[in-house]
Write a protein that holds these residues in place. Structure first.
Motif, PDB file in Angstrom:
ATOM      1  N   GLU A  16     -52.734  33.362   3.591  1.00  0.00           N
ATOM      2  CA  GLU A  16     -51.976  33.927   4.940  1.00  0.00           C
ATOM      3  C   GLU A  16     -51.198  32.627   4.250  1.00  0.00           C
ATOM      4  O   GLU A  16     -51.605  31.113   5.138  1.00  0.00           O
ATOM      5  CB  GLU A  16     -51.739  33.871   6.306  1.00  0.00           C
ATOM      6  CG  GLU A  16     -50.809  33.783   6.786  1.00  0.00           C
ATOM      7  CD  GLU A  16     -50.940  34.245   8.239  1.00  0.00           C
ATOM      8  OE1 GLU A  16     -50.096  34.178   9.207  1.00  0.00           O
ATOM      9  OE2 GLU A  16     -52.155  33.057   9.101  1.00  0.00           O
ATOM     10  N   ILE A  17     -50.137  32.438   3.946  1.00  0.00           N
ATOM     11  CA  ILE A  17     -49.330  31.667   3.496  1.00  0.00           C
ATOM     12  C   ILE A  17     -47.504  31.327   3.900  1.00  0.00           C
ATOM     13  O   ILE A  17     -47.132  32.194   3.786  1.00  0.00           O
ATOM     14  CB  ILE A  17     -48.410  31.279   2.051  1.00  0.00           C
ATOM     15  CG1 ILE A  17     -50.705  31.193   1.253  1.00  0.00           C
ATOM     16  CG2 ILE A  17     -47.670  29.862   1.595  1.00  0.00           C
ATOM     17  CD1 ILE A  17     -50.209  31.452  -0.229  1.00  0.00           C
ATOM     18  N   LEU A  18     -47.549  30.541   5.142  1.00  0.00           N
ATOM     19  CA  LEU A  18     -46.344  30.454   5.620  1.00  0.00           C
ATOM     20  C   LEU A  18     -45.313  28.966   4.915  1.00  0.00           C
ATOM     21  O   LEU A  18     -45.971  27.572   4.647  1.00  0.00           O
ATOM     22  CB  LEU A  18     -46.581  29.019   6.956  1.00  0.00           C
ATOM     23  CG  LEU A  18     -47.396  29.943   7.488  1.00  0.00           C
ATOM     24  CD1 LEU A  18     -47.448  29.506   9.800  1.00  0.00           C
ATOM     25  CD2 LEU A  18     -46.174  31.514   8.068  1.00  0.00           C
ATOM     26  N   TYR A  19     -44.195  28.890   4.049  1.00  0.00           N
ATOM     27  CA  TYR A  19     -43.125  28.823   3.166  1.00  0.00           C
ATOM     28  C   TYR A  19     -41.878  28.579   4.523  1.00  0.00           C
ATOM     29  O   TYR A  19     -41.431  29.459   5.113  1.00  0.00           O
ATOM     30  CB  TYR A  19     -43.422  29.168   2.722  1.00  0.00           C
ATOM     31  CG  TYR A  19     -42.675  30.136   2.220  1.00  0.00           C
ATOM     32  CD1 TYR A  19     -41.310  30.835   1.786  1.00  0.00           C
ATOM     33  CD2 TYR A  19     -43.298  31.806   2.242  1.00  0.00           C
ATOM     34  CE1 TYR A  19     -41.209  31.593   1.606  1.00  0.00           C
ATOM     35  CE2 TYR A  19     -42.741  32.697   1.849  1.00  0.00           C
ATOM     36  CZ  TYR A  19     -42.053  32.596   1.724  1.00  0.00           C
ATOM     37  OH  TYR A  19     -40.921  33.993   2.158  1.00  0.00           O
ATOM     38  N   HIS A  20     -41.213  27.752   4.023  1.00  0.00           N
ATOM     39  CA  HIS A  20     -40.287  27.456   4.608  1.00  0.00           C
ATOM     40  C   HIS A  20     -38.736  28.120   4.059  1.00  0.00           C
ATOM     41  O   HIS A  20     -38.569  27.888   2.365  1.00  0.00           O
ATOM     42  CB  HIS A  20     -39.549  26.078   4.649  1.00  0.00           C
ATOM     43  CG  HIS A  20     -40.070  25.427   5.872  1.00  0.00           C
ATOM     44  ND1 HIS A  20     -40.035  25.220   7.259  1.00  0.00           N
ATOM     45  CD2 HIS A  20     -41.364  24.675   5.685  1.00  0.00           C
ATOM     46  CE1 HIS A  20     -40.617  24.441   7.422  1.00  0.00           C
ATOM     47  NE2 HIS A  20     -41.584  23.856   6.563  1.00  0.00           N
ATOM     48  N   LEU A  49     -51.284  28.634  -5.822  1.00  0.00           N
ATOM     49  CA  LEU A  49     -50.343  27.427  -4.665  1.00  0.00           C
ATOM     50  C   LEU A  49     -49.747  25.644  -5.979  1.00  0.00           C
ATOM     51  O   LEU A  49     -48.414  26.094  -5.806  1.00  0.00           O
ATOM     52  CB  LEU A  49     -51.306  25.630  -3.453  1.00  0.00           C
ATOM     53  CG  LEU A  49     -51.674  27.410  -2.550  1.00  0.00           C
ATOM     54  CD1 LEU A  49     -52.371  27.006  -1.889  1.00  0.00           C
ATOM     55  CD2 LEU A  49     -50.876  28.469  -2.151  1.00  0.00           C
ATOM     56  N   ASP A  50     -50.163  25.621  -6.864  1.00  0.00           N
ATOM     57  CA  ASP A  50     -48.779  24.768  -7.942  1.00  0.00           C
ATOM     58  C   ASP A  50     -48.106  25.671  -7.978  1.00  0.00           C
ATOM     59  O   ASP A  50     -47.210  25.265  -8.644  1.00  0.00           O
ATOM     60  CB  ASP A  50     -50.578  24.186  -8.732  1.00  0.00           C
ATOM     61  CG  ASP A  50     -51.471  23.161  -8.337  1.00  0.00           C
ATOM     62  OD1 ASP A  50     -51.077  22.270  -7.202  1.00  0.00           O
ATOM     63  OD2 ASP A  50     -52.946  23.398  -8.959  1.00  0.00           O
ATOM     64  N   PHE A  51     -48.832  26.582  -8.872  1.00  0.00           N
ATOM     65  CA  PHE A  51     -47.150  27.481  -9.376  1.00  0.00           C
ATOM     66  C   PHE A  51     -46.560  27.246  -8.449  1.00  0.00           C
ATOM     67  O   PHE A  51     -45.229  27.427  -8.840  1.00  0.00           O
ATOM     68  CB  PHE A  51     -48.168  28.683  -9.639  1.00  0.00           C
ATOM     69  CG  PHE A  51     -46.266  29.778 -10.050  1.00  0.00           C
ATOM     70  CD1 PHE A  51     -45.582  29.703 -10.966  1.00  0.00           C
ATOM     71  CD2 PHE A  51     -46.163  30.999  -9.301  1.00  0.00           C
ATOM     72  CE1 PHE A  51     -44.945  30.400 -11.482  1.00  0.00           C
ATOM     73  CE2 PHE A  51     -45.690  31.924  -9.159  1.00  0.00           C
ATOM     74  CZ  PHE A  51     -44.446  31.594 -10.411  1.00  0.00           C
ATOM     75  N   TRP A  52     -47.023  27.727  -7.174  1.00  0.00           N
ATOM     76  CA  TRP A  52     -45.988  28.287  -6.118  1.00  0.00           C
ATOM     77  C   TRP A  52     -45.247  27.077  -5.723  1.00  0.00           C
ATOM     78  O   TRP A  52     -43.543  27.115  -5.848  1.00  0.00           O
ATOM     79  CB  TRP A  52     -46.410  28.169  -5.066  1.00  0.00           C
ATOM     80  CG  TRP A  52     -45.510  28.220  -3.658  1.00  0.00           C
ATOM     81  CD1 TRP A  52     -44.448  27.724  -2.972  1.00  0.00           C
ATOM     82  CD2 TRP A  52     -45.119  29.818  -2.692  1.00  0.00           C
ATOM     83  NE1 TRP A  52     -44.378  28.128  -2.292  1.00  0.00           N
ATOM     84  CE2 TRP A  52     -44.611  29.386  -2.219  1.00  0.00           C
ATOM     85  CE3 TRP A  52     -46.347  30.993  -3.165  1.00  0.00           C
ATOM     86  CZ2 TRP A  52     -43.906  30.118  -0.621  1.00  0.00           C
ATOM     87  CZ3 TRP A  52     -45.356  32.034  -1.777  1.00  0.00           C
ATOM     88  CH2 TRP A  52     -44.445  31.326  -1.400  1.00  0.00           C
ATOM     89  N   THR A  53     -45.513  25.760  -5.768  1.00  0.00           N
ATOM     90  CA  THR A  53     -44.603  24.448  -5.664  1.00  0.00           C
ATOM     91  C   THR A  53     -43.242  23.879  -7.214  1.00  0.00           C
ATOM     92  O   THR A  53     -43.078  23.330  -6.774  1.00  0.00           O
ATOM     93  CB  THR A  53     -45.565  22.938  -5.177  1.00  0.00           C
ATOM     94  OG1 THR A  53     -46.788  23.226  -6.227  1.00  0.00           O
ATOM     95  CG2 THR A  53     -46.383  23.963  -3.785  1.00  0.00           C
ATOM     96  N   LEU A  60     -43.909  25.101   1.037  1.00  0.00           N
ATOM     97  CA  LEU A  60     -44.791  25.705   1.809  1.00  0.00           C
ATOM     98  C   LEU A  60     -45.699  25.112   3.337  1.00  0.00           C
ATOM     99  O   LEU A  60     -44.681  23.349   3.179  1.00  0.00           O
ATOM    100  CB  LEU A  60     -45.796  24.642   1.151  1.00  0.00           C
ATOM    101  CG  LEU A  60     -46.955  26.246  -0.144  1.00  0.00           C
ATOM    102  CD1 LEU A  60     -47.671  25.403  -1.035  1.00  0.00           C
ATOM    103  CD2 LEU A  60     -46.474  27.639  -0.121  1.00  0.00           C
ATOM    104  N   HIS A  61     -45.477  25.183   4.281  1.00  0.00           N
ATOM    105  CA  HIS A  61     -45.730  24.651   5.264  1.00  0.00           C
ATOM    106  C   HIS A  61     -47.061  24.343   5.621  1.00  0.00           C
ATOM    107  O   HIS A  61     -47.278  24.020   6.053  1.00  0.00           O
ATOM    108  CB  HIS A  61     -45.053  25.447   6.579  1.00  0.00           C
ATOM    109  CG  HIS A  61     -45.555  25.442   7.973  1.00  0.00           C
ATOM    110  ND1 HIS A  61     -46.339  25.728   8.794  1.00  0.00           N
ATOM    111  CD2 HIS A  61     -44.851  24.678   8.725  1.00  0.00           C
ATOM    112  CE1 HIS A  61     -45.776  25.174  10.163  1.00  0.00           C
ATOM    113  NE2 HIS A  61     -45.049  24.481  10.129  1.00  0.00           N
ATOM    114  N   SER A  62     -47.738  26.194   5.670  1.00  0.00           N
ATOM    115  CA  SER A  62     -49.358  25.698   6.146  1.00  0.00           C
ATOM    116  C   SER A  62     -49.792  27.252   4.900  1.00  0.00           C
ATOM    117  O   SER A  62     -49.370  27.622   4.630  1.00  0.00           O
ATOM    118  CB  SER A  62     -49.826  25.442   7.532  1.00  0.00           C
ATOM    119  OG  SER A  62     -49.114  26.935   8.010  1.00  0.00           O
TER     120      SER A  62
END
Length: 85
Positions: A16-20, A49-53, A60-62
């Motif tokens: 579960e990925i929380l992001y702004h 997650l590396d791709f996301w950033t 990413l928040h958490s």
């Protein structure tokens, strides 16, 4: 889902990925990611997650992770699945 990967120790992993939100940084949005991965290192999740950033807006928040084995080598016999009660 690949049976051979499951027999190699891959587990169904859910994050579960929380992001702004990019346009509203004070608002959090949820994204659910699910894939076969190897606990506790989670290399597939880390690549995502590396791709996301690197590629996506929305910092990413958490990240909350859970995983479960779908099958283990002891549950296989003569090429067929055993029914577990």
């Amino acid at each position: 889902m690949s049976l051979s990967r499951q027999l190699q120790g891959y587990r169904l992993t859910t994050a579960e990925i929380l992001y702004h939100m990019p346009d509203h940084p004070g608002v959090l949005q949820t994204y659910i990611w699910q894939e076969l991965d190897i606990a506790p290192r989670y290399p597939v999740l880390h690549r995502f997650l590396d791709f996301w950033t690197r590629q996506l807006d929305g910092p990413l928040h958490s990240v909350r992770v859970g995983s479960a084995a779908l099958i283990s080598p002891g549950e296989m016999r003569h090429g067929s699945l055993l029914t577990l009660q």
